[in-house]
Design a protein around this motif. Structure first.
Motif, PDB file in Angstrom:
ATOM      1  N   GLN A 164       0.849  -1.192   0.000  1.00  0.00           N
ATOM      2  CA  GLN A 164       0.000   0.000   0.000  1.00  0.00           C
ATOM      3  C   GLN A 164       0.887   1.244   0.000  1.00  0.00           C
ATOM      4  OE1 GLN A 164      -3.612  -0.158   2.605  1.00  0.00           O
ATOM      5  NE2 GLN A 164      -2.768  -2.096   3.312  1.00  0.00           N
ATOM      6  N   PRO A 165       1.531   1.557  -1.122  1.00  0.00           N
ATOM      7  CA  PRO A 165       2.457   2.692  -1.156  1.00  0.00           C
ATOM      8  C   PRO A 165       1.808   4.022  -0.803  1.00  0.00           C
ATOM      9  CG  PRO A 165       2.008   1.871  -3.377  1.00  0.00           C
ATOM     10  CD  PRO A 165       1.457   0.874  -2.424  1.00  0.00           C
ATOM     11  N   GLU A 166       0.498   4.137  -1.024  1.00  0.00           N
ATOM     12  CA  GLU A 166      -0.174   5.393  -0.697  1.00  0.00           C
ATOM     13  C   GLU A 166      -0.128   5.675   0.805  1.00  0.00           C
ATOM     14  OE1 GLU A 166      -3.152   2.077  -0.729  1.00  0.00           O
ATOM     15  OE2 GLU A 166      -1.586   2.773  -2.110  1.00  0.00           O
ATOM     16  N   LEU A 167      -0.082   4.621   1.630  1.00  0.00           N
ATOM     17  CA  LEU A 167       0.024   4.834   3.078  1.00  0.00           C
ATOM     18  C   LEU A 167       1.381   5.397   3.461  1.00  0.00           C
ATOM     19  CD1 LEU A 167      -1.737   1.691   4.614  1.00  0.00           C
ATOM     20  CD2 LEU A 167      -2.692   3.933   4.095  1.00  0.00           C
ATOM     21  N   LEU A 168       2.427   4.914   2.795  1.00  0.00           N
ATOM     22  CA  LEU A 168       3.760   5.453   3.055  1.00  0.00           C
ATOM     23  C   LEU A 168       3.836   6.908   2.639  1.00  0.00           C
ATOM     24  CD1 LEU A 168       4.294   2.364   3.240  1.00  0.00           C
ATOM     25  CD2 LEU A 168       6.570   2.840   2.315  1.00  0.00           C
ATOM     26  N   LEU A 169       3.288   7.234   1.472  1.00  0.00           N
ATOM     27  CA  LEU A 169       3.327   8.620   1.008  1.00  0.00           C
ATOM     28  C   LEU A 169       2.545   9.539   1.926  1.00  0.00           C
ATOM     29  CD1 LEU A 169       3.085   8.095  -2.825  1.00  0.00           C
ATOM     30  CD2 LEU A 169       4.910   9.304  -1.628  1.00  0.00           C
ATOM     31  N   LYS A 170       1.467   9.040   2.495  1.00  0.00           N
ATOM     32  CA  LYS A 170       0.699   9.838   3.458  1.00  0.00           C
ATOM     33  C   LYS A 170       1.567  10.207   4.655  1.00  0.00           C
ATOM     34  CE  LYS A 170      -3.485   9.631   6.328  1.00  0.00           C
ATOM     35  NZ  LYS A 170      -4.645   8.784   6.738  1.00  0.00           N
ATOM     36  N   GLU A 171       2.380   9.261   5.120  1.00  0.00           N
ATOM     37  CA  GLU A 171       3.276   9.523   6.243  1.00  0.00           C
ATOM     38  C   GLU A 171       4.424  10.452   5.847  1.00  0.00           C
ATOM     39  OE1 GLU A 171       3.483   7.964   9.955  1.00  0.00           O
ATOM     40  OE2 GLU A 171       1.767   9.013   9.096  1.00  0.00           O
ATOM     41  N   LEU A 172       4.969  10.265   4.656  1.00  0.00           N
ATOM     42  CA  LEU A 172       6.032  11.153   4.190  1.00  0.00           C
ATOM     43  C   LEU A 172       5.511  12.585   4.089  1.00  0.00           C
ATOM     44  CD1 LEU A 172       7.626   8.946   1.369  1.00  0.00           C
ATOM     45  CD2 LEU A 172       8.195   9.018   3.807  1.00  0.00           C
ATOM     46  N   TYR A 173       4.297  12.720   3.602  1.00  0.00           N
ATOM     47  CA  TYR A 173       3.658  14.039   3.507  1.00  0.00           C
ATOM     48  C   TYR A 173       3.497  14.650   4.900  1.00  0.00           C
ATOM     49  CZ  TYR A 173       0.234  17.570   1.993  1.00  0.00           C
ATOM     50  OH  TYR A 173      -0.420  18.750   1.736  1.00  0.00           O
ATOM     51  N   ARG A 174       3.136  13.826   5.853  1.00  0.00           N
ATOM     52  CA  ARG A 174       2.879  14.327   7.208  1.00  0.00           C
ATOM     53  C   ARG A 174       4.150  14.879   7.865  1.00  0.00           C
ATOM     54  NH1 ARG A 174       3.485  12.457  12.235  1.00  0.00           N
ATOM     55  NH2 ARG A 174       4.186  10.394  11.572  1.00  0.00           N
ATOM     56  N   ILE A 175       5.286  14.198   7.699  1.00  0.00           N
ATOM     57  CA  ILE A 175       6.484  14.589   8.443  1.00  0.00           C
ATOM     58  C   ILE A 175       7.298  15.682   7.758  1.00  0.00           C
ATOM     59  CG2 ILE A 175       6.631  12.329   9.549  1.00  0.00           C
ATOM     60  CD1 ILE A 175       9.037  11.719   7.704  1.00  0.00           C
ATOM     61  N   VAL A 176       7.064  15.923   6.444  1.00  0.00           N
ATOM     62  CA  VAL A 176       7.818  16.979   5.767  1.00  0.00           C
ATOM     63  C   VAL A 176       7.165  18.332   6.049  1.00  0.00           C
ATOM     64  CG1 VAL A 176       6.585  16.965   3.538  1.00  0.00           C
ATOM     65  CG2 VAL A 176       9.025  17.528   3.614  1.00  0.00           C
ATOM     66  N   LYS A 177       7.984  19.380   6.133  1.00  0.00           N
ATOM     67  CA  LYS A 177       7.474  20.721   6.399  1.00  0.00           C
ATOM     68  C   LYS A 177       6.731  21.260   5.180  1.00  0.00           C
ATOM     69  CE  LYS A 177      11.473  22.057   9.273  1.00  0.00           C
ATOM     70  NZ  LYS A 177      12.657  22.963   9.320  1.00  0.00           N
ATOM     71  N   PRO A 178       5.767  22.144   5.370  1.00  0.00           N
ATOM     72  CA  PRO A 178       5.201  22.854   4.221  1.00  0.00           C
ATOM     73  C   PRO A 178       6.323  23.579   3.461  1.00  0.00           C
ATOM     74  CG  PRO A 178       3.848  23.206   6.161  1.00  0.00           C
ATOM     75  CD  PRO A 178       5.088  22.500   6.645  1.00  0.00           C
ATOM     76  N   GLY A 179       6.346  23.391   2.161  1.00  0.00           N
ATOM     77  CA  GLY A 179       7.436  23.935   1.358  1.00  0.00           C
ATOM     78  C   GLY A 179       8.599  22.985   1.193  1.00  0.00           C
ATOM     79  N   GLY A 180       8.649  21.934   2.017  1.00  0.00           N
ATOM     80  CA  GLY A 180       9.691  20.920   1.887  1.00  0.00           C
ATOM     81  C   GLY A 180       9.356  19.917   0.806  1.00  0.00           C
ATOM     82  N   ARG A 181      10.314  19.045   0.495  1.00  0.00           N
ATOM     83  CA  ARG A 181      10.123  18.118  -0.616  1.00  0.00           C
ATOM     84  C   ARG A 181      10.345  16.675  -0.173  1.00  0.00           C
ATOM     85  NH1 ARG A 181       9.552  20.717  -5.432  1.00  0.00           N
ATOM     86  NH2 ARG A 181       9.839  18.771  -6.584  1.00  0.00           N
ATOM     87  N   VAL A 182       9.614  15.795  -0.833  1.00  0.00           N
ATOM     88  CA  VAL A 182       9.773  14.350  -0.664  1.00  0.00           C
ATOM     89  C   VAL A 182      10.319  13.786  -1.963  1.00  0.00           C
ATOM     90  CG1 VAL A 182       8.513  12.178  -0.476  1.00  0.00           C
ATOM     91  CG2 VAL A 182       8.051  14.026   1.132  1.00  0.00           C
TER      92      VAL A 182
END
Length: 391
Positions: free
Chosen positions: A242-260
């Motif tokens: 379920q890669p979308e779950l990982l991306l949800k977490e990556l989105y959560r921990i990165v700062k606004p304006g930051g990049r994944v």
């Protein structure tokens, strides 16, 4: 509809749609009165639930006895008054104490069961975590780094930032990033304890300090929101079901304006010459085989869509080809030999016929032949993509 109850430093959330009550963070009240609102919400969740109520403690970092007994009492009382409801406590091996703490409730009441979430979440994990594969992983990073060291700055890597390397594996990428780009902070997280142990050895070997190696589940991280400028997750979305779950977490921990930043493969595009047909057949079959283990090794070109669906903007995508002309061809040949060993074992586990496995292995051997042939060419394509979290 979801209702969130904040009682710093923890969060209690009831999602009526999925019938899931989640406890997140640190719950250490001095008295039950301090968590009375959350207990009330828990009772409301039970009243609304039909069939099964999931109690999610995957990101519950700490809980004292006062809180545990308060929530447990509510569950046990409900079991005695409602025969129509079951409770499933969903834990994670990352916070193993939750399984031990809640497990005995199931011995008291048969309506309560405990499931270790990540024990079934990564179907191919035992193969990926095989320590005999470590030298191959190091060789892979050595080959990809020649390309990524020039790619990374375009995707947001720069000195002085706070960086997280999620699914860091054996840690060599974090070491190279530290030496090359000198971020102010690196957190390197992985779900494999043997890999993390090896990662710490690698850091010591290279004299690198300041990398915070952390055991964790990438789909349910015990990391705070909005704390990193740059988050990497390399060759990992493709092995999770379920890669979308990982991306949800990556989105959560990165700062606004930051990049994944993510990298993934499209294995059916691996190629070689001579013996191209044999090579192509094997890598096509590899993609099919790994789909049975819920891995999508064709994910590379899909990265843009996954990032967009996760809410990222300013998405950048590029690809590069690892070849036998990148440094020592023997390095590439050794990597392919490692693939043959691991993927043939997976084919056997899946129950493929011996004649299939023989032909399957031959394609890898032909790829090695192409890599080492003085006039040959062997390639392994990788897609790099990144997205910005909107401000």
């Amino acid at each position: 509809m979801s209702t969130a109850v904040l009682a710093a430093p923890f969060q209690a959330v009831f999602d009526a749609n999925s019938q899931e009550f989640s406890l997140v963070g640190v719950i250490r009240p001095r008295s039950v009165d301090e968590i009375a609102h959350s207990i009330t919400e828990f009772r409301r969740a039970i009243d609304e639930a039909r069939g099964v109520l999931y109690i999610n403690v995957k990101r519950l970092a700490q809980m004292n006895n006062t809180a545990f007994h308060a929530f447990s009492r509510v569950v046990l009382d409900a079991c005695r008054t409602r025969s129509d409801i079951r409770f499933v406590v969903v834990t994670s091996s990352v916070v193993g104490w939750t399984e031990r703490m809640f497990r005995h409730l199931g011995k008291i009441e048969p309506q309560i069961t405990v499931e270790v979430y990540d024990s079934k979440f990564y179907p191919g994990q035992s193969f990926v975590e095989d320590t005999s594969f470590i030298p191959i992983l190091r060789a892979q990073t050595k080959m990809t780094w020649r390309h990524e060291r020039t790619i990374l700055p375009r995707h947001g890597m720069r000195p002085g930032i706070a960086m997280a390397d999620i699914c860091c594996g054996i840690g060599d990428f974090a070491v190279l990033a530290q030496k090359e780009f000198q971020p102010a902070r690196i957190v390197a997280l992985d779900h494999s304890k043997p890999s993390l142990a090896y990662a710490r050895e690698v850091a010591a070997e290279f004299g690198v300090t300041g990398i915070e190696y952390t055991y964790g589940d990438a789909s349910e991280m015990l990391l705070e929101d909005n704390q990193f400028d740059f988050v990497t997750c390399r060759h990992s979305l493709q092995i999770f079901n379920q890669p979308e779950l990982l991306l949800k977490e990556l989105y959560r921990i990165v700062k606004p304006g930051g990049r994944v930043y993510i990298t993934n493969e499209k294995n059916s595009h691996c190629l070689g010459e001579p013996r191209a047909q044999s090579i192509q057949w094997t890598y096509n079959e590899l993609a099919r085989l790994l789909s049975h283990f819920e891995m999508d090794v064709e994910l590379g070109p899909k990265g843009r869509r996954y990032l967009a669906d996760a809410g990222f903007d300013d998405i950048l995508v590029e690809s590069f080809m690892i070849t036998n002309l990148d440094g020592d061809p023997q390095d590439f040949a050794d990597v392919i030999a490692g693939w043959e060993k691991m993927f043939a074992a997976m084919a056997a586990r899946h129950g493929e016929a011996p004649e299939f496995i023989d032909r399957f292995r031959q394609g890898f051997r032909d790829h090695i032949f192409a890599a080492l042939h003085p006039k040959g060419y062997a390639g392994w394509p990788i897609w790099a993509a990144s997205g910005r979290k909107p401000l």
